[in-house]
Design a protein around this motif. Structure first.
Motif, mmCIF file in Angstrom:
data_model
loop_
_atom_site.group_PDB
_atom_site.id
_atom_site.type_symbol
_atom_site.label_atom_id
_atom_site.label_comp_id
_atom_site.label_asym_id
_atom_site.label_seq_id
_atom_site.Cartn_x
_atom_site.Cartn_y
_atom_site.Cartn_z
ATOM 1 N N ASN A 115 51.048 42.995 38.908
ATOM 2 C CA ASN A 115 51.688 44.046 39.679
ATOM 3 C C ASN A 115 51.102 44.043 41.092
ATOM 4 O O ASN A 115 49.915 44.284 41.279
ATOM 5 C CB ASN A 115 51.437 45.392 38.994
ATOM 6 C CG ASN A 115 52.168 46.517 39.666
ATOM 7 O OD1 ASN A 115 52.055 46.723 40.859
ATOM 8 N ND2 ASN A 115 52.921 47.256 38.882
ATOM 9 N N ASP A 116 51.924 43.745 42.078
ATOM 10 C CA ASP A 116 51.497 43.840 43.473
ATOM 11 C C ASP A 116 52.622 44.469 44.286
ATOM 12 O O ASP A 116 53.605 44.960 43.748
ATOM 13 C CB ASP A 116 51.071 42.476 44.030
ATOM 14 C CG ASP A 116 52.198 41.455 44.038
ATOM 15 O OD1 ASP A 116 53.309 41.804 43.632
ATOM 16 O OD2 ASP A 116 51.953 40.311 44.449
ATOM 17 N N TRP A 117 52.489 44.460 45.594
ATOM 18 C CA TRP A 117 53.439 45.176 46.437
ATOM 19 C C TRP A 117 54.817 44.506 46.482
ATOM 20 O O TRP A 117 55.794 45.135 46.873
ATOM 21 C CB TRP A 117 52.889 45.312 47.863
ATOM 22 C CG TRP A 117 52.855 44.015 48.615
ATOM 23 C CD1 TRP A 117 51.887 43.077 48.587
ATOM 24 C CD2 TRP A 117 53.858 43.527 49.501
ATOM 25 N NE1 TRP A 117 52.207 42.024 49.382
ATOM 26 C CE2 TRP A 117 53.429 42.281 49.969
ATOM 27 C CE3 TRP A 117 55.084 44.016 49.944
ATOM 28 C CZ2 TRP A 117 54.167 41.517 50.852
ATOM 29 C CZ3 TRP A 117 55.809 43.238 50.832
ATOM 30 C CH2 TRP A 117 55.357 42.013 51.282
ATOM 31 N N GLU A 144 34.250 50.460 48.107
ATOM 32 C CA GLU A 144 34.400 49.275 48.953
ATOM 33 C C GLU A 144 35.554 49.439 49.939
ATOM 34 O O GLU A 144 35.682 48.687 50.891
ATOM 35 C CB GLU A 144 34.658 48.026 48.113
ATOM 36 C CG GLU A 144 33.540 47.647 47.176
ATOM 37 C CD GLU A 144 33.842 48.032 45.744
ATOM 38 O OE1 GLU A 144 35.027 48.190 45.381
ATOM 39 O OE2 GLU A 144 32.874 48.178 44.983
ATOM 40 N N ARG A 145 36.414 50.394 49.674
ATOM 41 C CA ARG A 145 37.557 50.616 50.554
ATOM 42 C C ARG A 145 37.071 51.348 51.794
ATOM 43 O O ARG A 145 36.517 52.438 51.716
ATOM 44 C CB ARG A 145 38.620 51.422 49.836
ATOM 45 C CG ARG A 145 39.144 50.678 48.625
ATOM 46 C CD ARG A 145 40.148 51.519 47.884
ATOM 47 N NE ARG A 145 40.748 50.752 46.815
ATOM 48 C CZ ARG A 145 40.673 51.068 45.539
ATOM 49 N NH1 ARG A 145 40.021 52.142 45.163
ATOM 50 N NH2 ARG A 145 41.242 50.314 44.641
ATOM 51 N N SER A 146 37.336 50.728 52.952
ATOM 52 C CA SER A 146 36.755 51.261 54.182
ATOM 53 C C SER A 146 37.596 52.368 54.806
ATOM 54 O O SER A 146 37.073 53.274 55.423
ATOM 55 C CB SER A 146 36.542 50.129 55.175
ATOM 56 O OG SER A 146 37.774 49.484 55.439
ATOM 57 N N LYS A 147 38.922 52.301 54.667
ATOM 58 C CA LYS A 147 39.760 53.321 55.293
ATOM 59 C C LYS A 147 40.793 53.824 54.283
ATOM 60 O O LYS A 147 40.992 53.234 53.231
ATOM 61 C CB LYS A 147 40.432 52.786 56.555
ATOM 62 C CG LYS A 147 41.053 51.421 56.425
ATOM 63 C CD LYS A 147 41.438 50.901 57.788
ATOM 64 C CE LYS A 147 42.239 49.679 57.681
ATOM 65 N NZ LYS A 147 41.857 48.425 57.769
ATOM 66 N N ALA A 152 46.232 52.617 48.337
ATOM 67 C CA ALA A 152 47.458 52.260 47.622
ATOM 68 C C ALA A 152 47.993 50.939 48.155
ATOM 69 O O ALA A 152 49.187 50.723 48.260
ATOM 70 C CB ALA A 152 48.500 53.357 47.766
ATOM 71 N N ASP A 153 47.113 50.040 48.454
ATOM 72 C CA ASP A 153 47.445 48.790 49.139
ATOM 73 C C ASP A 153 48.230 47.828 48.246
ATOM 74 O O ASP A 153 49.206 47.233 48.681
ATOM 75 C CB ASP A 153 46.149 48.141 49.612
ATOM 76 C CG ASP A 153 46.381 46.929 50.460
ATOM 77 O OD1 ASP A 153 45.789 45.893 50.150
ATOM 78 O OD2 ASP A 153 47.165 47.018 51.415
ATOM 79 N N ARG A 154 47.785 47.628 47.005
ATOM 80 C CA ARG A 154 48.383 46.699 46.031
ATOM 81 C C ARG A 154 48.539 45.302 46.593
ATOM 82 O O ARG A 154 49.495 44.590 46.275
ATOM 83 C CB ARG A 154 49.721 47.230 45.527
ATOM 84 C CG ARG A 154 49.559 48.476 44.674
ATOM 85 C CD ARG A 154 50.855 49.060 44.232
ATOM 86 N NE ARG A 154 51.655 48.110 43.487
ATOM 87 C CZ ARG A 154 52.967 48.187 43.390
ATOM 88 N NH1 ARG A 154 53.621 49.163 43.982
ATOM 89 N NH2 ARG A 154 53.637 47.306 42.697
ATOM 90 N N SER A 157 47.749 44.290 52.351
ATOM 91 C CA SER A 157 46.930 43.948 53.522
ATOM 92 C C SER A 157 46.559 42.474 53.556
ATOM 93 O O SER A 157 46.216 41.931 54.597
ATOM 94 C CB SER A 157 45.655 44.789 53.543
ATOM 95 O OG SER A 157 44.892 44.517 52.381
ATOM 96 N N LYS A 158 46.690 41.755 52.421
ATOM 97 C CA LYS A 158 46.387 40.319 52.375
ATOM 98 C C LYS A 158 47.627 39.470 52.621
ATOM 99 O O LYS A 158 47.545 38.256 52.632
ATOM 100 C CB LYS A 158 45.799 39.958 51.016
ATOM 101 C CG LYS A 158 44.477 40.645 50.735
ATOM 102 C CD LYS A 158 44.010 40.319 49.338
ATOM 103 C CE LYS A 158 42.788 41.147 49.007
ATOM 104 N NZ LYS A 158 42.446 41.104 47.596
#
Length: 163
Positions: A115-117, A144-147, A152-154, A157-158
């Motif tokens: 499951n990803d975005w 570990e999440r900085s902001k 809810a990135d899933r 961002s990569k």
């Protein structure tokens, strides 16, 4: 389906199957019948007989196809190891093979269908926050999440869209 196809099983031993009935008394015909019945229970040295044509008619082609590789292995090992040990190795090799295929299928699913975005379905794997008590190293726990946008990135961002 039941082995007797719904019909109550019937013993062929007859009235003289129990010792109590035999002690009551048996006729000469019953004694001869019982003697023959006991002789029939003794197997010949070549039994059980494996009739290849009978087995082929009773099993479907798909089952024969997936059993073929291990049957070949069994036929090669049986003269060397003996029938029982070769059958044990065939059984164990089959179970290990099924377990390996299952593990590989699970690995493939989680590697390529997670499951990803980009998709709505699939199993989402999340990590829970570890329990860190006062006095333990790492207290207070910092994520570990900085902001805030990382939560809810899933995996977005990569992706190449954010570069």
């Amino acid at each position: 389906m039941a082995q007797t196809a719904g019909v109550k099983p019937m013993t062929i031993a007859g009235r003289v199957a129990s010792e109590r009935e035999r002690c009551i008394g048996m006729t000469d015909a019953e004694r001869a019948w019982r003697k023959q019945w006991l002789q029939d229970q003794v197997l010949a040295s070549n039994e059980p007989v494996h009739v290849e044509e009978y087995w082929r008619e009773r099993t479907n082609p798909i089952r024969r196809l997936y059993r073929k590789p291990l049957d070949v292995l069994y036929n090669k090992l049986a003269p060397v190891l003996g029938q029982q040990r070769a059958a044990d190795y065939r059984y164990i090799a089959g179970k290990i093979g099924l377990f390996t295929v299952g593990v590989l299928c699970i690995h493939y699913y989680f590697k390529y269908h997670g499951n990803d975005w980009t998709k709505k379905g699939g199993w989402r794997i999340t990590k829970t926050k570890p329990m860190v008590l006062p006095g333990q190293p790492g207290f207070p726990f910092k994520s570990e999440r900085s902001k805030d946008s990382d939560y809810a990135d899933r995996g977005f961002s990569k992706s190449v869209f954010t570069k």
